[in-house]
Structure formats: structure tokens, C-alpha cells
Design a protein around this motif. Structure first.
Motif, mmCIF file in Angstrom:
data_model
loop_
_atom_site.group_PDB
_atom_site.id
_atom_site.type_symbol
_atom_site.label_atom_id
_atom_site.label_comp_id
_atom_site.label_asym_id
_atom_site.label_seq_id
_atom_site.Cartn_x
_atom_site.Cartn_y
_atom_site.Cartn_z
ATOM 1 N N HIS A 299 35.553 -111.158 -11.365
ATOM 2 C CA HIS A 299 34.463 -109.976 -11.247
ATOM 3 C C HIS A 299 33.415 -110.195 -12.103
ATOM 4 O O HIS A 299 32.867 -111.887 -12.259
ATOM 5 C CB HIS A 299 35.530 -109.484 -12.991
ATOM 6 C CG HIS A 299 36.987 -109.743 -13.075
ATOM 7 N ND1 HIS A 299 37.634 -109.718 -13.889
ATOM 8 C CD2 HIS A 299 37.742 -109.001 -11.639
ATOM 9 C CE1 HIS A 299 39.063 -109.722 -13.792
ATOM 10 N NE2 HIS A 299 39.081 -109.137 -12.035
ATOM 11 N N THR B 277 37.855 -115.159 -21.072
ATOM 12 C CA THR B 277 38.421 -115.171 -20.327
ATOM 13 C C THR B 277 37.580 -115.835 -19.227
ATOM 14 O O THR B 277 37.444 -115.246 -18.039
ATOM 15 C CB THR B 277 37.036 -113.923 -20.511
ATOM 16 O OG1 THR B 277 35.515 -114.663 -20.567
ATOM 17 C CG2 THR B 277 36.591 -112.454 -21.417
ATOM 18 N N THR B 278 37.509 -117.166 -19.574
ATOM 19 C CA THR B 278 37.275 -118.396 -18.564
ATOM 20 C C THR B 278 38.953 -119.612 -18.702
ATOM 21 O O THR B 278 38.456 -120.760 -18.180
ATOM 22 C CB THR B 278 35.989 -118.978 -18.654
ATOM 23 O OG1 THR B 278 35.994 -119.472 -20.251
ATOM 24 C CG2 THR B 278 34.573 -118.355 -18.591
ATOM 25 N N THR C 93 35.509 -108.357 -16.756
ATOM 26 C CA THR C 93 37.005 -108.890 -16.977
ATOM 27 C C THR C 93 37.825 -108.357 -18.475
ATOM 28 O O THR C 93 38.373 -107.815 -18.555
ATOM 29 C CB THR C 93 37.339 -110.193 -17.529
ATOM 30 O OG1 THR C 93 36.475 -111.315 -15.898
ATOM 31 C CG2 THR C 93 38.270 -111.012 -18.069
ATOM 32 N N ASP D 137 32.221 -112.145 -17.234
ATOM 33 C CA ASP D 137 32.976 -112.243 -17.645
ATOM 34 C C ASP D 137 32.871 -111.060 -19.016
ATOM 35 O O ASP D 137 34.241 -110.718 -19.168
ATOM 36 C CB ASP D 137 32.522 -113.576 -18.579
ATOM 37 C CG ASP D 137 32.713 -114.806 -16.970
ATOM 38 O OD1 ASP D 137 34.072 -114.481 -16.257
ATOM 39 O OD2 ASP D 137 31.827 -115.146 -16.967
ATOM 40 N N ARG E 220 41.866 -103.590 -16.227
ATOM 41 C CA ARG E 220 40.741 -104.772 -17.260
ATOM 42 C C ARG E 220 40.944 -104.472 -18.794
ATOM 43 O O ARG E 220 41.740 -103.514 -19.054
ATOM 44 C CB ARG E 220 39.517 -104.325 -16.883
ATOM 45 C CG ARG E 220 38.595 -104.216 -15.505
ATOM 46 C CD ARG E 220 38.785 -106.063 -14.917
ATOM 47 N NE ARG E 220 38.210 -105.827 -13.841
ATOM 48 C CZ ARG E 220 38.646 -106.217 -12.806
ATOM 49 N NH1 ARG E 220 39.921 -105.670 -12.477
ATOM 50 N NH2 ARG E 220 38.082 -106.218 -11.736
ATOM 51 N N SER F 240 36.354 -116.097 -13.744
ATOM 52 C CA SER F 240 37.568 -115.086 -13.297
ATOM 53 C C SER F 240 36.356 -114.280 -11.517
ATOM 54 O O SER F 240 35.320 -115.395 -11.464
ATOM 55 C CB SER F 240 37.532 -113.904 -14.392
ATOM 56 O OG SER F 240 35.733 -113.451 -14.048
#
Length: 333
Positions: free
Chosen positions: A4, A291-292, A153, A7, A183, A2
Motif C-alpha cells: 500500500h 503494518t510492517t 493499510t 502504512d 483495509r 506492505s
């Protein structure tokens, strides 16, 4: 990855674990409910520590363990939790930073000492936890760094944090900041006894959308909906939660969303040594994938791998390289 900065940002009780082996008779003699987490005061902590067998000290805390697992899998993790400026507090801070987790919550110079959890591991690998929250319960909304929450994230909160009133406010403050920054917020229910204490409030957090993603095991899920029937509880959860992950030990795990239910089997384990941290590391694996950019099934498998590895050893911090294991399993590149 991400865009961000983090994560996963985990917020929870900053605790140093003391693990020791014990027989079932010891638990019974000391009035403990096997497999539970009981809150104790400082005097009780000192008395139990004196009665326990030889112990191994290692930094712990549910959400902190998850943050360490996320970092071990190559994702970017942060942690917010309160320690005192004392010996155990320094151990906690050193250990979590050494594991690659961003940790900048200021230590307290007054008040209760750093929290500790006395964990008794029986021959079947089950753990019974006795927690003195100490400084951890002094986490307040003022300790929630808005910039850090906004940079993550997903913000992951542990149910145990709902015990101290001030920490409850910190929890809600973090959720509001995260949602304002578009988020997501995740909650782990932590323990069936924790659910018993706060069932109504947890349901409100889920139904109100304060929490976007719920983590629970089968016992916690049944406790949440006060039923002995898994399918009945799952039906209720599907109605209430935006998204949820349910773990069922050797029966595998499921991801529930508006698109339906995705199920994966448990990771094969030769021998269960210690179940401490199984749920924490499952969450770490799942959140790393979530998150990835991994698909739900792959995220679940990554969680199962991390949980399977952690129950094959003593303690809730991985001894082997989780990233290498995930790469060998074809789950991460």
C-alpha cells in the motif's frame, strides 16, 4: 513493507500545542481537573493564554502526533485534519510535512481560526489540556479523500474527533471507505473524559466492527466499562473488540486478540519529564510494527520504546531519532 501507498493514515484534530509549566495550585485556581482534556471557547483560550507562564509552540493534535511518530520510525504516514489559512495553520502544515507526513487537506479561508491546545505541565510530568478546537471541528466528510484512505493499510482515528458533529460524519465516512477497500480501522479512545461523554457510541463502534483495533489506557478502559476493576474491564474488552491494545504506564502494555493476550513491560525511563503524547507515540510504535509485519510482542515493544522516549522530554514530537533508537534496540532493521 506492505504494497500500500501508506502504512498509517491518521485522521484527527489539527492543533498547535502551547506548552507551559504550572503548579498544581494554578490548576486548582482555574478550576481544572488535573490530567484531563477540557474543551474551551476562543475567549477562554485567550484568557488562559494570558494567565499562563512562558509557552513553547509546537504542532500537535493526538492523531497528528501519531502520524509524525510513524514517519519518524521509517514507515509511511499520512494525516487528514482541518486548519485555517492563518499563521498557526501555516505552522501546522509546515511542521507535519517537514516531519515526513503526507498532508493535503485544504485549509479553510473563512470561519474559526486554527485550533490550539494550551497544555499545562505540572512538576510530576502530568499534563492538563485546554483545547480550543477552532477550525479543526470544521472537518467534514467532504475532506475525506477516498483514494488516500484506500491507499492506507490502516486508518487511525482519534476519539477526540467524536466531539464535533461534522467530524463524526467524516470519521464514519473514512471507516466505510477503508472497509470497502478491505483495509483496517483503528480508534484511540483518547481520554477517560472523552469516553465518559461518548461511552455508548464508542461501545457501538467497537461491537459493530466499525473499528477493528482499539487503543486505550487503563483509565479509559475502566471508564468504558464503568468499573474500577481492571480485570473485569479487560474481560469485557476481549468479548467486544476484534483486537485491542491497552497501555498501563509503568505496568507495561497488552495486545488482545482472538489468539489471547500478549504482554510486554514498560520501557525503562530514567526520569518522567512530560507525559504529553505518551499514548500517541505508543500507538505510533505499535502501528509501525503492526503494518510492517512485526509480531504483536515486537510491535508492543516498539510502542513502549517510542512512549518511553517521548515522556523523557518536553512535548509530543520526538527530539531524538526514533528510528536509530529502535535499531539500537534491535526492534527495526
Amino acid at each position: 513493507m506492505s504494497a500500500h501507498k501508506l502504512d498509517v493514515l491518521a485522521i484527527g484534530n489539527a492543533i498547535v500545542d502551547v506548552l507551559a509549566r504550572a503548579e498544581d495550585d494554578f490548576l486548582a485556581a482555574n478550576g481544572m481537573s488535573k490530567g484531563s482534556m477540557a474543551l474551551i471557547d476562543e475567549t477562554q483560550a485567550q484568557q488562559l493564554y494570558a494567565a499562563m507562564g512562558p509557552g513553547t509552540e509546537v504542532s500537535g493534535g493526538s492523531a497528528a502526533n501519531t502520524a509524525v511518530g510513524v514517519a519518524a520510525l521509517g514507515a509511511r504516514a499520512g494525516f487528514i485534519g482541518k486548519v485555517k489559512h492563518d499563521g498557526l495553520g501555516k505552522v501546522f502544515g509546515h511542521d507535519i510535512r517537514a516531519a515526513g507526513v503526507a498532508f493535503s487537506t485544504p485549509a479553510a479561508h473563512e470561519g474559526a481560526s486554527t485550533a490550539r491546545c494550551l497544555i499545562l505541565v505540572t512538576p510530576d510530568g502530568e499534563r492538563t489540556m485546554n483545547t480550543y478546537l477552532g477550525a479543526a471541528q470544521d472537518l467534514t466528510a467532504a475532506d475525506i479523500d477516498a483514494a488516500i484512505v484506500e491507499s492506507a493499510t490502516i486508518t487511525y482515528l482519534e476519539g477526540y474527533l467524536w466531539d464535533p458533529p461534522a467530524a463524526k460524519e467524516a470519521f464514519l465516512t473514512a471507516a466505510k471507505i477503508a472497509h470497502k477497500a478491505h483495509r483496517k480501522v483503528a480508534l484511540t479512545l483518547s481520554d477517560a473524559f472523552c469516553v465518559d461523554r461518548y461511552r455508548g457510541e464508542f461501545l457501538e463502534l467497537i461491537r459493530s466492527g466499525t473499528v477493528d483495533l482499539v487503543f486505550c489506557n487503563e483509565a479509559e478502559l475502566k471508564s468504558l466499562y464503568e468499573t474500577a476493576d481492571y480485570d473485569t474491564a479487560l474481560t469485557h474488552l476481549k468479548q467486544d473488540a476484534c483486537e485491542a491494545v491497552v497501555t498501563r504506564s509503568e505496568k507495561g502494555a497488552s495486545f488482545i486478540s482472538a489468539e489471547g493476550i500478549v504482554r510486554v513491560p514498560a520501557y525503562p525511563v530514567h526520569k518522567v519529564v512530560d507525559t504529553t503524547g505518551a499514548g500517541d507515540l505508543f500507538a505510533a510504535g505499535f502501528l509501525t510494527g503492526y503494518t510492517t509485519g512485526l509480531e504483536p510482542a515486537e510491535s508492543l515493544r516498539l510502542g513502549a520504546l517510542a512512549a518511553g522516549e517521548i515522556i523523557s522530554q518536553i512535548g509530543a514530537r520526538p527530539h531524538r531519532n526514533l528510528l536509530d533508537l529502535a535499531r539500537e534496540g534491535g526492534l527495526l532493521s
